[in-house]
Design a protein around this motif. Structure first.
Motif, PDB file in Angstrom:
ATOM      1  N   VAL A  41       0.844  -1.198   0.000  1.00  0.00           N
ATOM      2  CA  VAL A  41       0.000   0.000   0.000  1.00  0.00           C
ATOM      3  C   VAL A  41       0.879   1.247   0.000  1.00  0.00           C
ATOM      4  N   GLY A  42       0.662   2.107  -0.990  1.00  0.00           N
ATOM      5  CA  GLY A  42       1.403   3.369  -1.068  1.00  0.00           C
ATOM      6  C   GLY A  42       0.504   4.549  -0.776  1.00  0.00           C
ATOM      7  N   PHE A  43       1.106   5.673  -0.529  1.00  0.00           N
ATOM      8  CA  PHE A  43       0.377   6.910  -0.276  1.00  0.00           C
ATOM      9  C   PHE A  43       0.784   7.959  -1.296  1.00  0.00           C
ATOM     10  N   ALA A  44      -0.142   8.820  -1.636  1.00  0.00           N
ATOM     11  CA  ALA A  44       0.197   9.969  -2.466  1.00  0.00           C
ATOM     12  C   ALA A  44      -0.437  11.192  -1.823  1.00  0.00           C
ATOM     13  N   ALA A  45       0.391  12.109  -1.412  1.00  0.00           N
ATOM     14  CA  ALA A  45      -0.094  13.367  -0.857  1.00  0.00           C
ATOM     15  C   ALA A  45       0.102  14.411  -1.946  1.00  0.00           C
ATOM     16  N   GLU A  46      -0.997  14.898  -2.481  1.00  0.00           N
ATOM     17  CA  GLU A  46      -0.892  15.814  -3.623  1.00  0.00           C
ATOM     18  C   GLU A  46      -1.532  17.157  -3.289  1.00  0.00           C
ATOM     19  N   THR A  47      -0.993  18.208  -3.907  1.00  0.00           N
ATOM     20  CA  THR A  47      -1.558  19.542  -3.685  1.00  0.00           C
ATOM     21  C   THR A  47      -2.498  19.937  -4.836  1.00  0.00           C
ATOM     22  N   GLU A  48      -2.662  19.052  -5.808  1.00  0.00           N
ATOM     23  CA  GLU A  48      -3.535  19.282  -6.967  1.00  0.00           C
ATOM     24  C   GLU A  48      -4.959  19.674  -6.547  1.00  0.00           C
ATOM     25  N   PRO A  49      -5.422  20.899  -6.872  1.00  0.00           N
ATOM     26  CA  PRO A  49      -6.747  21.312  -6.404  1.00  0.00           C
ATOM     27  C   PRO A  49      -7.908  20.647  -7.168  1.00  0.00           C
ATOM     28  N   ASP A  50      -7.685  20.291  -8.431  1.00  0.00           N
ATOM     29  CA  ASP A  50      -8.754  19.760  -9.274  1.00  0.00           C
ATOM     30  C   ASP A  50      -8.873  18.238  -9.142  1.00  0.00           C
ATOM     31  N   ASP A  51     -10.097  17.737  -8.896  1.00  0.00           N
ATOM     32  CA  ASP A  51     -10.332  16.311  -8.646  1.00  0.00           C
ATOM     33  C   ASP A  51      -9.893  15.409  -9.808  1.00  0.00           C
ATOM     34  N   GLU A  52     -10.243  15.813 -11.032  1.00  0.00           N
ATOM     35  CA  GLU A  52      -9.897  15.003 -12.206  1.00  0.00           C
ATOM     36  C   GLU A  52      -8.389  14.886 -12.363  1.00  0.00           C
ATOM     37  N   ARG A  53      -7.718  16.021 -12.208  1.00  0.00           N
ATOM     38  CA  ARG A  53      -6.253  16.043 -12.318  1.00  0.00           C
ATOM     39  C   ARG A  53      -5.623  15.216 -11.195  1.00  0.00           C
ATOM     40  N   LEU A  54      -6.195  15.332 -10.013  1.00  0.00           N
ATOM     41  CA  LEU A  54      -5.696  14.590  -8.851  1.00  0.00           C
ATOM     42  C   LEU A  54      -5.716  13.084  -9.152  1.00  0.00           C
ATOM     43  N   LEU A  55      -6.830  12.644  -9.761  1.00  0.00           N
ATOM     44  CA  LEU A  55      -6.962  11.229 -10.109  1.00  0.00           C
ATOM     45  C   LEU A  55      -5.960  10.791 -11.172  1.00  0.00           C
ATOM     46  N   GLU A  56      -5.766  11.652 -12.161  1.00  0.00           N
ATOM     47  CA  GLU A  56      -4.790  11.345 -13.221  1.00  0.00           C
ATOM     48  C   GLU A  56      -3.400  11.162 -12.633  1.00  0.00           C
ATOM     49  N   VAL A  57      -3.017  12.098 -11.780  1.00  0.00           N
ATOM     50  CA  VAL A  57      -1.705  12.055 -11.138  1.00  0.00           C
ATOM     51  C   VAL A  57      -1.590  10.784 -10.295  1.00  0.00           C
ATOM     52  N   ALA A  58      -2.676  10.460  -9.595  1.00  0.00           N
ATOM     53  CA  ALA A  58      -2.674   9.296  -8.702  1.00  0.00           C
ATOM     54  C   ALA A  58      -2.562   7.987  -9.495  1.00  0.00           C
ATOM     55  N   ARG A  59      -3.284   7.890 -10.602  1.00  0.00           N
ATOM     56  CA  ARG A  59      -3.202   6.671 -11.420  1.00  0.00           C
ATOM     57  C   ARG A  59      -1.799   6.467 -11.958  1.00  0.00           C
ATOM     58  N   ALA A  60      -1.200   7.546 -12.411  1.00  0.00           N
ATOM     59  CA  ALA A  60       0.173   7.460 -12.935  1.00  0.00           C
ATOM     60  C   ALA A  60       1.124   7.034 -11.823  1.00  0.00           C
ATOM     61  N   LYS A  61       0.883   7.559 -10.630  1.00  0.00           N
ATOM     62  CA  LYS A  61       1.754   7.225  -9.503  1.00  0.00           C
ATOM     63  C   LYS A  61       1.595   5.759  -9.103  1.00  0.00           C
ATOM     64  N   ARG A  62       0.390   5.258  -9.077  1.00  0.00           N
ATOM     65  CA  ARG A  62       0.130   3.852  -8.716  1.00  0.00           C
ATOM     66  C   ARG A  62       0.884   2.938  -9.669  1.00  0.00           C
ATOM     67  N   GLU A  63       0.794   3.285 -10.921  1.00  0.00           N
ATOM     68  CA  GLU A  63       1.458   2.513 -11.967  1.00  0.00           C
ATOM     69  C   GLU A  63       2.986   2.558 -11.802  1.00  0.00           C
ATOM     70  N   ALA A  64       3.507   3.754 -11.590  1.00  0.00           N
ATOM     71  CA  ALA A  64       4.966   3.932 -11.475  1.00  0.00           C
ATOM     72  C   ALA A  64       5.515   3.195 -10.253  1.00  0.00           C
TER      73      ALA A  64
END
Ligand code: C5P
Length: 220
Positions: free
Chosen positions: A144-167
Motif C-alpha cells: 500500500v502506497g500513499f500519495a499526498a498531492e496539492t492538486e486542487p482539481d479532482d480530475e487532475r488529482l486522479l490522473e496524477v494518482a493513477r500514474a503514480k500507482r502505476e509507477a
C-alpha cells in the motif's frame, strides 16, 4: 471494524517524515506528523495483526503493542523496511520519504561566513523504496502506497494518482490532498483509494483512525 480479521497476519507500517541531514545540527524535513501511519498501526493491532512500525521522527505518541523501529533519514528507513518486509502480509508506506537528500553531509556545522549572502545546496535523488518493493516480486504481500498531492482539481488529482500507482507498482494507492491546512498534521483526513486497475475503489473521510480502518478494510 471486524475484530480479529487480521489475526495471524504480519503488517509493516512506515510513519512520519524523514530528515535528511545537512550537517550535525541541520536537516531537510517535511510536515508529516506520523498521525495517519500511527493510526494504521493502531487499527491493525486492534484487528489482531502483529505490527512492525517503522517510525521516522513522529510528532505523536507511539502506539502500544507494536514493535517500533526508529529511523530518521530515507536511507535508514529503507534499511528498516528492507529488513522487515520479506514475508509480511501487508506493507503500508505511510511515511513521507524525502525525494532528495543533500549531496554531501558536512562534518562540521555549515557557517554563514563561508557562504556569504547566498547558499546553494546540491541535492541528489533518494531511492524510491515503494517503487523498489513494487517492482520486485511480492506475491503474498499487499503493498500500500500513499500519495499526498496539492492538486486542487479532482480530475487532475486522479490522473496524477493513477500514474503514480502505476509507477510505484503498489496494489493500493491511498490518495489525499494536502496543503497548508489539509492533511499533514491535522486530526482528520479524506482519502481516495485506487486499485491495481486504476479505478477508485473507495473514498473514506473522518478522523485518522476511521480512515485507517477504511484502508485496512480494503487490504483485507
Ligand atoms: O513519489 P511520492 O513521494 O509522491 O510517493 C509517495 C509514496 O512513495 C509514499 O507511499 C512514500 O512512502 C513512498 N516513497 C518511498 N520512497 C521515496 C519516496 C516516496 O517509498 N523515496
Amino acid at each position: 471494524a471486524p475484530a480479529g480479521d487480521l489475526a495471524g497476519r504480519r503488517i509493516v507500517v512506515t510513519a512520519g517524515g524523514t530528515r535528511e541531514p545537512l550537517d550535525p545540527v541541520r536537516f531537510l524535513g517535511n510536515r508529516s506528523s506520523g498521525r495517519q501511519g500511527v493510526a494504521i498501526a493502531d487499527a491493525a493491532r486492534a484487528r489482531g495483526a502483529e505490527v512492525t512500525l517503522i517510525a521516522a521522527n513522529l510528532e505523536v505518541d507511539e502506539p502500544a503493542g507494536c514493535d517500533v523501529r526508529h529511523v530518521s533519514s530515507a536511507e535508514e528507513l529503507r534499511a528498516a523496511v528492507r529488513a522487515a518486509a520479506p514475508g509480511a502480509d501487508v506493507v503500508v508506506m505511510a511515511a513521507a520519504v524525502a525525494d532528495y537528500r543533500p549531496a554531501a553531509v558536512s562534518e562540521q556545522k555549515l557557517k554563514k561566513d563561508d557562504s556569504g549572502d547566498g547558499l546553494t545546496l546540491e541535492l541528489v535523488r533518494n531511492p524510491d523504496i515503494l517503487a523498489e518493493l513494487g517492482h520486485e516480486p511480492h506475491e503474498g504481500t499487499v503493498l500500500v502506497g500513499f500519495a499526498a498531492e496539492t492538486e486542487p482539481d479532482d480530475e487532475r488529482l486522479l490522473e496524477v494518482a493513477r500514474a503514480k500507482r502505476e509507477a510505484k507498482g503498489c496494489d493500493l494507492l491511498v490518495v489525499n490532498r494536502v496543503g497548508w491546512s489539509e492533511g499533514f498534521g491535522t486530526p482528520d483526513n479524506a482519502v481516495m483509494m485506487i486499485g491495481a486497475s486504476g479505478e477508485v475503489v473507495t473514498r473514506v473521510n473522518g478522523d485518522k483512525l476511521s480512515v485507517a480502518h477504511g484502508i485496512l478494510d480494503m487490504v483485507v
